[in-house]
Design a protein around this motif. Structure first.
Motif, PDB file in Angstrom:
ATOM      1  N   SER A 160       0.799  -1.225   0.000  1.00 38.55           N
ATOM      2  CA  SER A 160       0.000   0.000   0.000  1.00 38.55           C
ATOM      3  C   SER A 160       0.829   1.271   0.000  1.00 38.55           C
ATOM      4  CB  SER A 160      -0.915   0.013   1.232  1.00 38.55           C
ATOM      5  OG  SER A 160      -0.139   0.124   2.419  1.00 38.55           O
ATOM      6  N   GLY A 161       2.109   1.161   0.277  1.00 35.89           N
ATOM      7  CA  GLY A 161       2.894   2.364   0.476  1.00 35.89           C
ATOM      8  C   GLY A 161       2.562   2.900   1.864  1.00 35.89           C
ATOM      9  N   GLU A 162       2.879   4.126   2.103  1.00 35.03           N
ATOM     10  CA  GLU A 162       2.562   4.714   3.400  1.00 35.03           C
ATOM     11  C   GLU A 162       1.101   5.138   3.384  1.00 35.03           C
ATOM     12  OE1 GLU A 162       3.321   5.188   7.175  1.00 35.03           O
ATOM     13  OE2 GLU A 162       4.824   4.441   5.790  1.00 35.03           O
ATOM     14  N   PRO A 163       0.263   4.560   4.255  1.00 33.03           N
ATOM     15  CA  PRO A 163      -1.163   4.905   4.238  1.00 33.03           C
ATOM     16  C   PRO A 163      -1.375   6.360   4.636  1.00 33.03           C
ATOM     17  CG  PRO A 163      -0.659   3.477   6.109  1.00 33.03           C
ATOM     18  CD  PRO A 163       0.579   3.602   5.293  1.00 33.03           C
ATOM     19  N   ARG A 164      -2.463   6.945   4.102  1.00 41.87           N
ATOM     20  CA  ARG A 164      -2.720   8.358   4.407  1.00 41.87           C
ATOM     21  C   ARG A 164      -3.084   8.518   5.872  1.00 41.87           C
ATOM     22  NH1 ARG A 164      -8.387   9.368   4.301  1.00 41.87           N
ATOM     23  NH2 ARG A 164      -9.388   7.551   3.371  1.00 41.87           N
ATOM     24  N   SER A 165      -2.597   9.596   6.434  1.00 39.86           N
ATOM     25  CA  SER A 165      -2.810   9.873   7.844  1.00 39.86           C
ATOM     26  C   SER A 165      -4.304   9.972   8.138  1.00 39.86           C
ATOM     27  CB  SER A 165      -2.120  11.184   8.205  1.00 39.86           C
ATOM     28  OG  SER A 165      -2.302  11.444   9.565  1.00 39.86           O
ATOM     29  N   GLY A 166      -4.726   9.352   9.220  1.00 43.96           N
ATOM     30  CA  GLY A 166      -6.135   9.410   9.614  1.00 43.96           C
ATOM     31  C   GLY A 166      -7.011   8.391   8.911  1.00 43.96           C
ATOM     32  N   GLY A 167      -6.457   7.636   7.953  1.00 43.21           N
ATOM     33  CA  GLY A 167      -7.251   6.642   7.239  1.00 43.21           C
ATOM     34  C   GLY A 167      -7.421   5.372   8.049  1.00 43.21           C
ATOM     35  N   ARG A 168      -8.309   4.527   7.571  1.00 45.59           N
ATOM     36  CA  ARG A 168      -8.606   3.269   8.266  1.00 45.59           C
ATOM     37  C   ARG A 168      -7.369   2.381   8.361  1.00 45.59           C
ATOM     38  NH1 ARG A 168     -13.368  -0.593   6.116  1.00 45.59           N
ATOM     39  NH2 ARG A 168     -14.520   1.340   6.374  1.00 45.59           N
ATOM     40  N   LEU A 169      -6.635   2.252   7.269  1.00 45.33           N
ATOM     41  CA  LEU A 169      -5.459   1.402   7.259  1.00 45.33           C
ATOM     42  C   LEU A 169      -4.375   1.951   8.188  1.00 45.33           C
ATOM     43  CD1 LEU A 169      -4.288  -1.167   6.114  1.00 45.33           C
ATOM     44  CD2 LEU A 169      -3.413   0.135   4.186  1.00 45.33           C
ATOM     45  N   ALA A 170      -4.200   3.262   8.203  1.00 43.86           N
ATOM     46  CA  ALA A 170      -3.200   3.871   9.089  1.00 43.86           C
ATOM     47  C   ALA A 170      -3.534   3.569  10.551  1.00 43.86           C
ATOM     48  CB  ALA A 170      -3.135   5.379   8.860  1.00 43.86           C
ATOM     49  N   ALA A 171      -4.819   3.632  10.896  1.00 43.60           N
ATOM     50  CA  ALA A 171      -5.230   3.339  12.272  1.00 43.60           C
ATOM     51  C   ALA A 171      -4.935   1.880  12.631  1.00 43.60           C
ATOM     52  CB  ALA A 171      -6.717   3.641  12.451  1.00 43.60           C
ATOM     53  N   LEU A 172      -5.156   0.989  11.666  1.00 40.23           N
ATOM     54  CA  LEU A 172      -4.886  -0.425  11.921  1.00 40.23           C
ATOM     55  C   LEU A 172      -3.392  -0.677  12.097  1.00 40.23           C
ATOM     56  CD1 LEU A 172      -7.335  -2.106   9.391  1.00 40.23           C
ATOM     57  CD2 LEU A 172      -7.516  -2.104  11.882  1.00 40.23           C
ATOM     58  N   LEU A 173      -2.587   0.006  11.304  1.00 35.53           N
ATOM     59  CA  LEU A 173      -1.144  -0.196  11.367  1.00 35.53           C
ATOM     60  C   LEU A 173      -0.515   0.444  12.601  1.00 35.53           C
ATOM     61  CD1 LEU A 173      -0.196   0.196   7.609  1.00 35.53           C
ATOM     62  CD2 LEU A 173      -0.545  -1.903   8.911  1.00 35.53           C
ATOM     63  N   ASP A 174      -1.233   1.323  13.266  1.00 35.80           N
ATOM     64  CA  ASP A 174      -0.733   1.936  14.496  1.00 35.80           C
ATOM     65  C   ASP A 174      -1.004   1.071  15.730  1.00 35.80           C
ATOM     66  OD1 ASP A 174       0.285   4.120  13.200  1.00 35.80           O
ATOM     67  OD2 ASP A 174      -1.467   5.393  13.562  1.00 35.80           O
ATOM     68  N   ARG A 175      -1.835   0.063  15.583  1.00 32.43           N
ATOM     69  CA  ARG A 175      -2.216  -0.774  16.724  1.00 32.43           C
ATOM     70  C   ARG A 175      -1.048  -1.642  17.173  1.00 32.43           C
ATOM     71  NH1 ARG A 175      -8.273  -2.991  16.204  1.00 32.43           N
ATOM     72  NH2 ARG A 175      -7.497  -4.087  18.018  1.00 32.43           N
ATOM     73  N   GLN A 176      -1.043  -1.957  18.462  1.00 33.87           N
ATOM     74  CA  GLN A 176      -0.013  -2.819  19.032  1.00 33.87           C
ATOM     75  C   GLN A 176      -0.424  -4.293  19.045  1.00 33.87           C
ATOM     76  OE1 GLN A 176       3.103  -1.677  19.971  1.00 33.87           O
ATOM     77  NE2 GLN A 176       2.296   0.098  18.898  1.00 33.87           N
ATOM     78  N   GLU A 177      -1.700  -4.549  18.735  1.00 31.08           N
ATOM     79  CA  GLU A 177      -2.222  -5.906  18.649  1.00 31.08           C
ATOM     80  C   GLU A 177      -2.901  -6.060  17.297  1.00 31.08           C
ATOM     81  OE1 GLU A 177      -5.023  -6.302  21.788  1.00 31.08           O
ATOM     82  OE2 GLU A 177      -3.506  -6.313  23.359  1.00 31.08           O
ATOM     83  N   PRO A 178      -2.946  -7.273  16.761  1.00 29.06           N
ATOM     84  CA  PRO A 178      -3.623  -7.440  15.471  1.00 29.06           C
ATOM     85  C   PRO A 178      -5.131  -7.225  15.602  1.00 29.06           C
ATOM     86  CG  PRO A 178      -2.812  -9.562  16.278  1.00 29.06           C
ATOM     87  CD  PRO A 178      -2.344  -8.514  17.230  1.00 29.06           C
ATOM     88  N   ALA A 179      -5.688  -6.520  14.641  1.00 27.05           N
ATOM     89  CA  ALA A 179      -7.141  -6.335  14.569  1.00 27.05           C
ATOM     90  C   ALA A 179      -7.738  -7.578  13.924  1.00 27.05           C
ATOM     91  CB  ALA A 179      -7.458  -5.095  13.735  1.00 27.05           C
ATOM     92  N   PRO A 180      -9.047  -7.763  14.028  1.00 25.03           N
ATOM     93  CA  PRO A 180      -9.666  -8.891  13.316  1.00 25.03           C
ATOM     94  C   PRO A 180      -9.418  -8.778  11.809  1.00 25.03           C
ATOM     95  CG  PRO A 180     -11.192  -7.960  14.914  1.00 25.03           C
ATOM     96  CD  PRO A 180     -10.011  -7.034  14.850  1.00 25.03           C
ATOM     97  N   TRP A 181      -9.240  -9.913  11.150  1.00 21.17           N
ATOM     98  CA  TRP A 181      -8.920  -9.951   9.729  1.00 21.17           C
ATOM     99  C   TRP A 181      -9.905  -9.151   8.874  1.00 21.17           C
ATOM    100  CZ3 TRP A 181      -5.126 -10.304   6.615  1.00 21.17           C
ATOM    101  CH2 TRP A 181      -5.319 -10.585   5.268  1.00 21.17           C
TER     102      TRP A 181
END
Length: 165
Positions: A16-37
């Motif tokens: 994806s490259g660097e996800p846009r700030s504030g986007g759904r993917l960026a929020a998921l990638l900031d998590r310390q635990e895996p989100a549901p698939w």
């Protein structure tokens, strides 16, 4: 963050490259635990990703999720609901009836008890069907332990067996 989750996030960023700030993917990638698939698939919905790479992502996510899951508590067999007052026998017939009651309350079949206790199947059957007191104390002990009796009750059953010898 676990190394597995870090690897998974690196794989996503490689596509994806660097996800846009504030986007759904960026929020998921900031998590310390895996989100549901499904959250990841929804965030990557509009991306063009090869099927083989999607499989690689899914496998990486599964490994990250497995590593971050809390350990499961050990499976404990429920104890047989038998009160100490019920554990009495003054004759061989009463002792055998007691063993039958313990077996019935355990919910286990005789073949299953024999398998779990490491007893010959024929021995488990004969313990409850013949009119004689079982001759081997270790087999009686294994039988009642496998049926789920707690240790104090196992001791009481073995004392009954000893008295009837």
């Amino acid at each position: 963050m676990s190394p597995e989750l870090d690897r998974f996030h690196l794989l996503i960023r490689s596509v994806s490259g660097e996800p846009r700030s504030g986007g759904r993917l960026a929020a998921l990638l900031d998590r310390q635990e895996p989100a549901p698939w499904p959250e990841y698939t929804a965030a990557m919905f509009e991306m063009t990703i090869e099927l083989s790479f999607k499989r690689s992502l899914r496998q990486a996510w599964q490994e990250a999720a497995r590593r971050s899951a809390p350990p499961r508590p050990p499976q404990v067999e429920p104890s047989v609901p038998t009160s100490l007052d019920e554990l009495h026998a003054s004759t061989v017939a009463e002792f055998i009836a007691l063993l039958r009651t313990i077996r019935l309350r355990s919910g286990l079949s005789l073949p299953k008890i024999a398998e779990r206790a490491g007893l010959p199947r024929s021995q488990a059957y004969s313990m409850l069907s013949r009119g004689n007191l079982p001759t081997k104390p270790e087999q009686v002990r294994l039988f009642v332990i496998t049926c789920g009796l707690p240790e104090p009750q196992v001791v009481q059953v073995m004392e009954l067996w000893t008295k009837l010898q």
